[in-house]
Design a protein around this motif. Structure first.
Motif, mmCIF file in Angstrom:
data_model
loop_
_atom_site.group_PDB
_atom_site.id
_atom_site.type_symbol
_atom_site.label_atom_id
_atom_site.label_comp_id
_atom_site.label_asym_id
_atom_site.label_seq_id
_atom_site.Cartn_x
_atom_site.Cartn_y
_atom_site.Cartn_z
ATOM 1 N N ILE A 35 0.834 -1.219 0.000
ATOM 2 C CA ILE A 35 0.000 0.000 0.000
ATOM 3 C C ILE A 35 0.862 1.259 0.000
ATOM 4 O O ILE A 35 0.361 2.365 0.168
ATOM 5 N N GLY A 36 2.169 1.078 -0.166
ATOM 6 C CA GLY A 36 3.029 2.250 -0.358
ATOM 7 C C GLY A 36 3.765 2.727 0.877
ATOM 8 O O GLY A 36 4.232 3.869 0.919
ATOM 9 N N THR A 37 3.902 1.861 1.878
ATOM 10 C CA THR A 37 4.623 2.264 3.092
ATOM 11 C C THR A 37 6.127 2.248 2.839
ATOM 12 O O THR A 37 6.664 1.279 2.295
ATOM 13 N N ASP A 38 6.791 3.321 3.231
ATOM 14 C CA ASP A 38 8.241 3.421 3.037
ATOM 15 C C ASP A 38 9.012 2.953 4.261
ATOM 16 O O ASP A 38 10.088 2.370 4.148
ATOM 17 N N VAL A 39 8.489 3.268 5.443
ATOM 18 C CA VAL A 39 9.185 2.942 6.694
ATOM 19 C C VAL A 39 8.193 2.287 7.643
ATOM 20 O O VAL A 39 7.092 2.809 7.847
ATOM 21 N N ILE A 40 8.593 1.156 8.229
ATOM 22 C CA ILE A 40 7.746 0.473 9.216
ATOM 23 C C ILE A 40 8.479 0.502 10.556
ATOM 24 O O ILE A 40 9.596 -0.017 10.674
ATOM 25 N N VAL A 41 7.854 1.136 11.535
ATOM 26 C CA VAL A 41 8.394 1.116 12.896
ATOM 27 C C VAL A 41 7.666 -0.001 13.612
ATOM 28 O O VAL A 41 6.439 0.041 13.740
ATOM 29 N N MET A 42 8.401 -1.018 14.041
ATOM 30 C CA MET A 42 7.678 -2.148 14.639
ATOM 31 C C MET A 42 8.199 -2.543 16.020
ATOM 32 O O MET A 42 9.376 -2.417 16.320
ATOM 33 N N ARG A 43 7.262 -2.947 16.843
ATOM 34 C CA ARG A 43 7.594 -3.555 18.144
ATOM 35 C C ARG A 43 6.968 -4.935 18.171
ATOM 36 O O ARG A 43 5.827 -5.120 17.730
ATOM 37 N N HIS A 44 7.738 -5.886 18.703
ATOM 38 C CA HIS A 44 7.248 -7.266 18.732
ATOM 39 C C HIS A 44 7.746 -7.948 20.004
ATOM 40 O O HIS A 44 8.849 -7.676 20.462
ATOM 41 N N HIS A 45 6.895 -8.834 20.548
ATOM 42 C CA HIS A 45 7.283 -9.544 21.774
ATOM 43 C C HIS A 45 8.335 -10.611 21.512
ATOM 44 O O HIS A 45 8.949 -11.110 22.450
ATOM 45 N N ARG A 46 8.552 -10.975 20.255
ATOM 46 C CA ARG A 46 9.557 -12.001 19.937
ATOM 47 C C ARG A 46 10.875 -11.338 19.563
ATOM 48 O O ARG A 46 10.911 -10.517 18.629
ATOM 49 N N SER A 47 11.955 -11.734 20.218
ATOM 50 C CA SER A 47 13.284 -11.239 19.849
ATOM 51 C C SER A 47 13.587 -11.664 18.412
ATOM 52 O O SER A 47 13.360 -12.817 18.046
ATOM 53 N N GLY A 48 14.085 -10.746 17.617
ATOM 54 C CA GLY A 48 14.460 -11.070 16.241
ATOM 55 C C GLY A 48 13.366 -10.820 15.217
ATOM 56 O O GLY A 48 13.633 -10.892 14.009
ATOM 57 N N ALA A 49 12.146 -10.522 15.661
ATOM 58 C CA ALA A 49 11.049 -10.320 14.693
ATOM 59 C C ALA A 49 11.360 -9.197 13.695
ATOM 60 O O ALA A 49 11.108 -9.365 12.491
ATOM 61 N N PRO A 50 11.934 -8.045 14.118
ATOM 62 C CA PRO A 50 12.230 -7.004 13.122
ATOM 63 C C PRO A 50 13.276 -7.451 12.102
ATOM 64 O O PRO A 50 13.238 -7.023 10.952
ATOM 65 N N HIS A 51 14.215 -8.317 12.528
ATOM 66 C CA HIS A 51 15.230 -8.820 11.602
ATOM 67 C C HIS A 51 14.564 -9.678 10.529
ATOM 68 O O HIS A 51 14.896 -9.602 9.346
ATOM 69 N N LEU A 52 13.613 -10.524 10.960
ATOM 70 C CA LEU A 52 12.864 -11.351 10.011
ATOM 71 C C LEU A 52 12.090 -10.461 9.040
ATOM 72 O O LEU A 52 12.138 -10.659 7.819
ATOM 73 N N ALA A 53 11.388 -9.470 9.592
ATOM 74 C CA ALA A 53 10.598 -8.568 8.735
ATOM 75 C C ALA A 53 11.492 -7.874 7.721
ATOM 76 O O ALA A 53 11.141 -7.759 6.538
ATOM 77 N N ALA A 54 12.664 -7.417 8.180
ATOM 78 C CA ALA A 54 13.565 -6.646 7.300
ATOM 79 C C ALA A 54 14.021 -7.462 6.098
ATOM 80 O O ALA A 54 14.281 -6.909 5.034
ATOM 81 N N ARG A 55 14.090 -8.780 6.288
ATOM 82 C CA ARG A 55 14.543 -9.647 5.181
ATOM 83 C C ARG A 55 13.448 -9.871 4.143
ATOM 84 O O ARG A 55 13.720 -10.389 3.070
#
Ligand code: CP
Length: 326
Positions: free
Chosen positions: A114-134
């Protein structure tokens, strides 16, 4: 809304921002952190103007994607993005398609579509942002993942400390509380060591790291259970939130015992250097890790930390979004 970009360019002593994502402070170089702090100073100037907005990120869409509760991080990212003229989409796990079983990867890909350039994310699982970034070409900023990292908190803490003390070389910083489960302690240790501070982790033995203690250039965080000794001559005392579930899990005998040995109160703070800085990332359990008189006393920087969080997050959005547009 002013069109002028902030005063700081995307370079400090020739350093340019090249990272797609901000996942932790461990891999950031000193020059990159200098650039963030320099840009944050320019953003603080923007915030002090009568019209405290610029249109630098007009046309950029920032999404906040929070799978865990937040007040400061989520609100300050939203304020920061809007102060730069970006469009903002706010999503929490509750009320989104996550509740219908949508995966993290599908969620970030949907935001990208939908055109998002930057996602600021918080997650209860360690490493979730790393997974998302890939799995997305949108930039990912880690707003806190499990017990792993909270880089934007560490950067705003560093901005606050250097703003008050100047150089941190040889400064004594005590971080007290539940270090074992604290993403704030971990991300702070990396930045503070890189800036030459002497960092001590302090808490009950059951809440101290057992295997891994951050070290930079051979300089390692000290670890102790004795707050009364550690706090002597400290320049900065940072207390962490004591989660009540730690007692239910048997990691502390009782909150009363914890308060007796680890609460930062007026008597303990007097042992630190005169005028030592008292910090807390929030949210705090007043009366547990901090006594009310110090939480709201002259040495407390808690509200300054929150205010600085907007400038630092503006700086990060500016640097990261500018890179993603090139
Ligand atoms: N310090 C911090 O991360 O606060 P929030 O949980 O309110 O975002």
């Amino acid at each position: 809304m002013l069109d002028a970009p902030p005063a700081a360019s995307a370079s400090a002593e020739g350093t340019a921002w090249t990272r797609k994502d901000l996942l932790d402070t461990d891999t950031l170089t000193r020059a990159e952190i200098d650039l963030i702090l320099e840009t944050a100073r320019a953003m603080r100037e923007v915030r002090s103007r009568p019209v405290s907005k610029v249109s630098t990120l007009r046309g950029t869409t920032v999404a906040t994607l929070f799978y865990e509760q937040s007040t400061r991080t989520r609100a300050s990212f939203e304020v920061a993005a809007k102060a730069l003229g970006a469009d903002v989409v706010n999503l929490t796990a509750s009320g989104s398609s996550v509740e219908k079983g949508e995966t993290l990867i599908d969620t970030v890909r949907t935001l990208e579509a939908i055109g998002t350039d930057v996602i600021v994310m918080r997650h209860h699982r360690s490493g979730a942002p790393h997974l998302a970034a890939r799995h997305t070409s949108a930039a990912i900023i880690n707003g806190g993942d499990g017990t792993h990292a909270h880089p934007t908190q560490a950067l705003l803490d560093l901005f606050t400390m250097t703003g008050r003390l100047g150089s941190l070389e040889g400064r004594k910083v005590i971080i007290v509380g539940d270090i074992l489960h604290s993403r704030v302690a971990r991300s702070n240790a990396w930045t503070l060591l890189k800036y030459g501070a002497d960092v001590t982790f302090c808490g009950p033995a059951t809440l101290l790291p057992r295997h891994f203690v951050p070290a930079v250039d051979g300089r390692r965080c000290a670890v102790t259970t004795d707050l009364d000794a550690a706090i002597e001559d400290a320049d900065v005392v940072m207390a962490l939130r004591m989660q009540k579930e730690r007692q239910q899990r048997g990691l502390i005998p009782s909150l009363r015992e914890y308060i007796a040995r680890y609460q930062v109160n007026a008597a303990r703070l007097r042992k630190a250097k005169p005028g030592a800085l008292l910090m807390h990332p929030g949210p705090m359990n007043e009366g547990i890790e901090l006594s009310p008189e110090v939480a709201h006393g002259a040495q407390s920087l808690i509200e300054e930390q929150v205010a600085n969080g907007v400038a630092v997050r503006m700086a990060l959005l500016y640097l990261i979004a500018a890179r993603s547009r090139t």
